[in-house]
Design a protein around this motif. Structure first.
Motif, PDB file in Angstrom:
ATOM      1  N   LEU A   1       8.090  -1.012  -2.182  1.00 27.96           N
ATOM      2  CA  LEU A   1       7.664   0.316  -1.716  1.00 27.96           C
ATOM      3  C   LEU A   1       8.843   1.289  -1.761  1.00 27.96           C
ATOM      4  O   LEU A   1       8.668   2.475  -2.086  1.00 27.96           O
ATOM      5  N   ALA A   2      10.025   0.821  -1.422  1.00 31.85           N
ATOM      6  CA  ALA A   2      11.194   1.705  -1.436  1.00 31.85           C
ATOM      7  C   ALA A   2      11.559   2.114  -2.866  1.00 31.85           C
ATOM      8  O   ALA A   2      12.089   3.213  -3.086  1.00 31.85           O
ATOM      9  N   ASN A   3      11.251   1.255  -3.844  1.00 31.96           N
ATOM     10  CA  ASN A   3      11.594   1.536  -5.242  1.00 31.96           C
ATOM     11  C   ASN A   3      10.395   2.043  -6.043  1.00 31.96           C
ATOM     12  O   ASN A   3      10.371   1.918  -7.275  1.00 31.96           O
TER      13      ASN A   3
ATOM     14  N   PRO B   1       0.844  -1.219   0.000  1.00 35.98           N
ATOM     15  CA  PRO B   1       0.000   0.000   0.000  1.00 35.98           C
ATOM     16  C   PRO B   1       0.867   1.252   0.000  1.00 35.98           C
ATOM     17  O   PRO B   1       2.079   1.173   0.179  1.00 35.98           O
ATOM     18  N   ARG B   2       0.279   2.373  -0.181  1.00 41.68           N
ATOM     19  CA  ARG B   2       1.027   3.627  -0.170  1.00 41.68           C
ATOM     20  C   ARG B   2       1.477   3.947   1.259  1.00 41.68           C
ATOM     21  O   ARG B   2       0.780   3.662   2.236  1.00 41.68           O
TER      22      ARG B   2
ATOM     23  N   SER C   1       4.245   0.078  13.175  1.00 44.00           N
ATOM     24  CA  SER C   1       4.032   1.496  13.483  1.00 44.00           C
ATOM     25  C   SER C   1       3.906   2.325  12.202  1.00 44.00           C
ATOM     26  O   SER C   1       3.192   3.337  12.191  1.00 44.00           O
ATOM     27  N   LEU C   2       4.569   1.914  11.118  1.00 40.97           N
ATOM     28  CA  LEU C   2       4.482   2.646   9.847  1.00 40.97           C
ATOM     29  C   LEU C   2       3.288   2.201   9.004  1.00 40.97           C
ATOM     30  O   LEU C   2       3.009   2.790   7.960  1.00 40.97           O
ATOM     31  N   GLY C   3       2.624   1.140   9.412  1.00 45.01           N
ATOM     32  CA  GLY C   3       1.464   0.672   8.665  1.00 45.01           C
ATOM     33  C   GLY C   3       1.838  -0.060   7.391  1.00 45.01           C
ATOM     34  O   GLY C   3       1.069  -0.032   6.429  1.00 45.01           O
ATOM     35  N   VAL C   4       2.972  -0.700   7.364  1.00 42.62           N
ATOM     36  CA  VAL C   4       3.394  -1.468   6.181  1.00 42.62           C
ATOM     37  C   VAL C   4       3.574  -2.923   6.606  1.00 42.62           C
ATOM     38  O   VAL C   4       3.881  -3.197   7.774  1.00 42.62           O
ATOM     39  N   PRO C   5       3.381  -3.855   5.668  1.00 41.50           N
ATOM     40  CA  PRO C   5       3.550  -5.279   6.032  1.00 41.50           C
ATOM     41  C   PRO C   5       5.021  -5.603   6.290  1.00 41.50           C
ATOM     42  O   PRO C   5       5.911  -5.028   5.680  1.00 41.50           O
ATOM     43  N   ALA C   6       5.216  -6.536   7.218  1.00 36.52           N
ATOM     44  CA  ALA C   6       6.585  -6.970   7.563  1.00 36.52           C
ATOM     45  C   ALA C   6       7.028  -8.042   6.578  1.00 36.52           C
ATOM     46  O   ALA C   6       7.205  -9.211   6.926  1.00 36.52           O
ATOM     47  N   ASP C   7       7.223  -7.634   5.306  1.00 37.16           N
ATOM     48  CA  ASP C   7       7.623  -8.553   4.237  1.00 37.16           C
ATOM     49  C   ASP C   7       8.749  -7.895   3.445  1.00 37.16           C
ATOM     50  O   ASP C   7       8.628  -6.737   3.026  1.00 37.16           O
TER      51      ASP C   7
END
Length: 876
Positions: free
Chosen positions: A495-497, A308-309, A482-488
């Motif tokens: 997401l970083a790219n 997700p964003r 805490s950032l709302g992103v999946p731990a994958d």
């Protein structure tokens, strides 16, 4: 002789390198692994060949050295030696030596100097062989060389005897072959004679049968031919012609398929060839493929859009992906189990080590408790027992029985005491062996305990690493939450790219638009344009049109084949019409033949049945008439070949010739029955036997040649035996002459020895039988050189080698010296070097040395006729 230069094309570590040598003293200096020994061996190999296998090239198969040599006669000789297949001459012979004596005198390598004292006899053997083989007495050598000539005569005599024996064997073999072929030729002649009788007998029988047949036919017919049945023959011709026509007439067949008229109508209905493309051309197909590929890539890339964003920085997301390790918990569990197992193994090893150590200590204490037996007391008691036993026997022999008995009892007591004095020796040995076994077991247990301790430490370290990895993973999972992103990891990397993905996706969409435009341009050029239709629909519509045109073209392409089919059909219908007409004509002839023989019928089978019945009634008459005609024809044929009188005359001549053949065959009556097939080989065998008879060697002459060769061999063998005896006497005389070299060597050693040994030794003596060297000190005490210090022995034997090279060579011989001062002190090193410099005035000397002092001396003392080479280490 002087060596100008040496080139090592491929020798040990040397490759295409040249070493120039001065006419006087050449010093080659360098540290270890600078190829000094390789250069020393290369110079010797270039002159004499026969190098050691350890000097084979480090790389490649080529093994080659070359040298340029100047002789005292002024001739310059170039030696190029292929050491894999050495055909070059031995250059040592140019100075009156050979490769063995050159290596024993003028060529000194490091390995020989290091073994002077340990293997002095081996060195003396080399020197003794050098003195025995380098000729100083030309008269004896020439005599020995001349005495070798009868050996060639002996070899020639043996060869002549072998040749004569071979000729005798060949002559006997040829004679046996001649006898064998003669027997075969006689058998073949017998077979031919018998076969001629048999064949002529058959011919005579045929003539006799012909005479009898002619007489029989003349008596039967006389001069009148048979009447025959002409009417029957005419009717037979009619019937046979009708039957032949019926059998030859083809059966009309019914043609399958459409008629010629139907084919003409189908040909008129075919369409014309279409205008336009019937399939997608390569250019449009290539553009369509590029569009499909670009669309598929863009769609697949769109499926991988990051979600997700999130507002997190790309560096934070990459750091979280790096710290995530889902397998950290499993590794921590495994490491904890390994620690527990290692701790348990360590406890068990500690218990075993403690137990075995206690057992070893107890066994050692038990050994200390057992007293050590006294071997001196035991030996003394046994000796006393023997002595007293001897005294008791002497007393018994002198008649003093009571005293003898007392002494013997004392001897018995001493013997028993000596035997029992060993006491606890076996018990102590058993205890010592058991204590050693227990000590070895304790040492092994301590080793196992050490391995268990190390395994426990390694397991605890692995557990600590796994625990740290699990802690880092848990912290990363908490930050992802805490950032709302999946731990994958993969999701975090996407997401970083995301900016890079968006830019790449824009490029892919642009590529799809470009290829779509190209397709529409290509389709518009082919008359297919519709802005309302998508590109895939336009392609499908255009491809459908192409298929329709292709179908029309395929139908139109049938016109040539259909035209050919129409022509074939017309030809087939004409053939069927002809067959029908021929069948009708044959049926008419068949009806006429049946009417002529008086039969009836309308159908073909009825007509054929009537003809068959007629033929069965007239066959007998036809056969009889045929026999009469054949017999008459035979009679006319016999009469045409000759009258009866002529045939009888021919038979009489044949009978006379048969009698002649029988007489010829009677000459071979003694021959056994043979195969008639041999008759064809009679002439060739006779020719072969005649040819062998002309060239047949004489067996008696060959036997006389063998006897003559045997006599010559006996004479030459006796001469060779006498010459061998003379050679042994001459060789013994030469050895005696060579022993005179010892005084010359002693004079040379007396000149050089004081300066080399700094005045410590002033005289020398050489044993003429073994060439063993003894030196005399200033105190007039003599010492064997091999028993002195290693450095002194090396210096003395070096002087002996130089002296031998000086006295044995017929002209100036170069000296090749490798590290000859390695065992000398500074003073003697300079003395040896000064002597070598002095000797280099009339001979070439090449000195290899690794000592820095030698290089310093060379820089200080060498003159214009000398040269210094300083080598660098060879690359590995």
């Amino acid at each position: 002789m002087r060596i100008e230069s040496v080139t090592a094309h491929a020798f040990g570590p040397l490759h295409d390198r040249t070493l120039s040598l001065a006419p006087g003293l050449t010093v080659v200096s360098g540290a270890n692994e600078s190829a000094k020994s390789s250069w020393h061996a290369a110079i010797r190999a270039a002159l004499c060949g026969d190098p050691s296998a350890r000097h084979r090239p480090w790389q490649g198969e080529s093994w080659r050295v070359a040298a340029t040599v100047s002789l005292e006669s002024g001739e310059v000789v170039a030696v190029d030696r292929d050491l894999n297949a050495d055909l070059a001459p031995d250059a040592a012979r140019w100075v009156g030596l050979d490769r063995t004596s050159f290596a024993a005198t003028a060529c000194v390598d490091q390995a020989q100097l290091l073994t002077v004292l340990d293997a002095a006899n081996g060195l003396q053997d080399h020197l003794r062989r050098a003195a025995a083989t380098a000729g100083t007495d030309g008269t004896v050598e020439q005599a020995l060389q001349r005495l070798t000539a009868p050996v060639d005569a002996l070899r020639d005599a043996r060869n002549r005897l072998r040749e004569a024996e071979t000729d005798l064997t060949a002559a006997r073999r040829e004679h046996a072959r001649y006898l064998e072929l003669s027997a075969q030729a006689r058998s073949a002649a017998a077979a031919r004679a018998r076969l001629a009788v048999q064949e002529h007998a058959e011919s005579l029988g045929a003539i006799s049968a012909r005479v009898a047949r002619l007489a029989e036919l003349q008596e039967r017919f006389g001069d009148s031919p048979p009447s025959g049945i002409a009417a029957q023959e005419e009717l037979t011709h009619v019937v046979n012609r009708a039957l032949a026509a019926w059998r030859a007439a083809p059966t009309p067949r019914v043609l399958p398929g459409p008629s010629a008229e139907a084919l003409e109508a189908e040909l008129a209905a075919l369409p014309d060839f279409p205008v336009g493309e019937t399939a997608l051309d390569d250019e449009l197909r290539l553009v369509a493929s590029a569009y499909a590929t670009a669309s598929a890539v863009a769609a697949a890339h769109h499926e991988r859009r990051p979600s997700p964003r999130t507002n997190a920085e790309p560096s934070v997301l990459r750091g979280l992906a790096t710290r995530l390790d889902p397998a950290a918990g499993g590794r921590l569990t495994t490491a904890s189990i390994d620690v527990d197992n290692a701790r348990q193994a360590q406890d068990e090893a500690a218990a075993v080590a403690a137990r075995t150590q206690v057992e070893a200590d107890v066994a050692a204490a038990h050994v200390q408790e057992i007293a050590v037996p006294n071997p001196f007391l035991r030996n003394a008691l046994l000796a006393l027992s023997c002595l007293t036993s001897l005294v008791g026997l002497l007393l018994f022999l002198t008649g003093q029985q009571l005293a003898a008995i007392g002494v013997l009892v004392a001897a018995l007591v001493a013997g028993v005491g000596g035997a029992l004095s060993r006491g606890n020796a076996e018990q102590r040995e058993t205890a010592v062996t058991f204590a050693a076994e227990r000590a070895a077991g304790a040492a092994q247990a301590r080793s196992v305990l050490f391995s268990a301790d190390r395994a426990l430490a390694e397991a605890e370290g692995q557990r600590a690493v796994a625990a740290e990895a699990a802690r880092v993973h848990d912290e990363a999972v908490a930050e992802c939450a805490s950032l709302g992103v999946p731990a994958d990891r993969e999701t975090l990397w996407r997401l970083a790219n995301r900016p890079a993905w968006e830019a790449e996706h824009a490029d892919l969409v642009s590529e799809v638009a470009r290829t779509e435009k190209a397709i529409r341009v290509e389709l518009a050029a082919r008359g297919k344009s519709d802005a309302a239709m998508t590109v895939p629909d336009l392609l499908v519509d255009y491809e459908t049109d192409c298929k329709v045109r292709a179908r029309q073209a395929s139908i139109a392409a049938q016109r040539p084949q259909l035209s050919q089919t129409l022509a074939d059909r017309r030809l087939a219908e004409a053939t069927v019409a002809e067959a029908t007409a021929a069948h009708t004509r044959a049926l008419d002839l068949l009806r006429e033949a049946v009417t002529a023989i008086g039969g009836t019928g309308d159908r073909p089978e009825d007509l054929l049945r009537a003809i068959a019945e007629w033929q069965r009634g007239w066959d007998r008459l036809l056969r009889e008439a045929e026999d009469e005609r054949n017999a008459w024809a035979e009679l006319q044929s016999l009469i045409a070949a000759g009258t009866l009188n002529d045939l009888e005359a021919t038979r009489s001549a044949a009978q006379n010739h048969h009698a002649t053949l029988l007489e010829a065959a009677a000459r071979y009556a003694a021959c056994d029955p043979v195969d008639p097939a041999l008759a064809s080989t009679a002439d060739s065998l006779a020719a072969t036997v005649a040819e062998l008879a002309r060239a047949l060697p004489s067996v008696p002459d060959a036997e006389e040649a063998v006897q003559a060769a045997t006599a010559v061999l006996t004479e030459v063998s006796a001469e060779v035996e006498a010459i061998g005896l003379a050679s042994r006497y001459l060789t013994a005389a030469r050895e005696k002459v060579h022993s005179t070299i010892a005084p010359a060597l002693e004079n040379t050693l007396r000149t050089w020895l004081p300066s080399v040994t700094d005045g410590r030794y002033v005289d020398a003596a050489v044993d003429p039988s073994t060439l063993t060297v003894r030196v005399c000190a200033a105190s007039e005490s003599w010492h064997q050189a091999s028993r002195l210090s290693l450095g002194t022995a090396e210096q003395i034997y070096l002087l002996l080698r130089v002296a031998l090279a000086q006295h044995l060579a017929t002209e100036s011989c170069p000296l090749l010296l490798d590290d000859v001062t390695v065992q000398a002190d500074d003073a003697r090193t300079r003395a040896v070097l000064d002597l070598l410099l002095q000797l280099s005035a009339d001979r070439q000397i090449v000195l290899f040395a690794q000592d820095v002092a030698v290089a310093e001396w060379a820089q200080e003392r060498l003159g214009e006729r000398d040269l210094l080479h300083q080598l660098t280490p060879v690359a590995a």
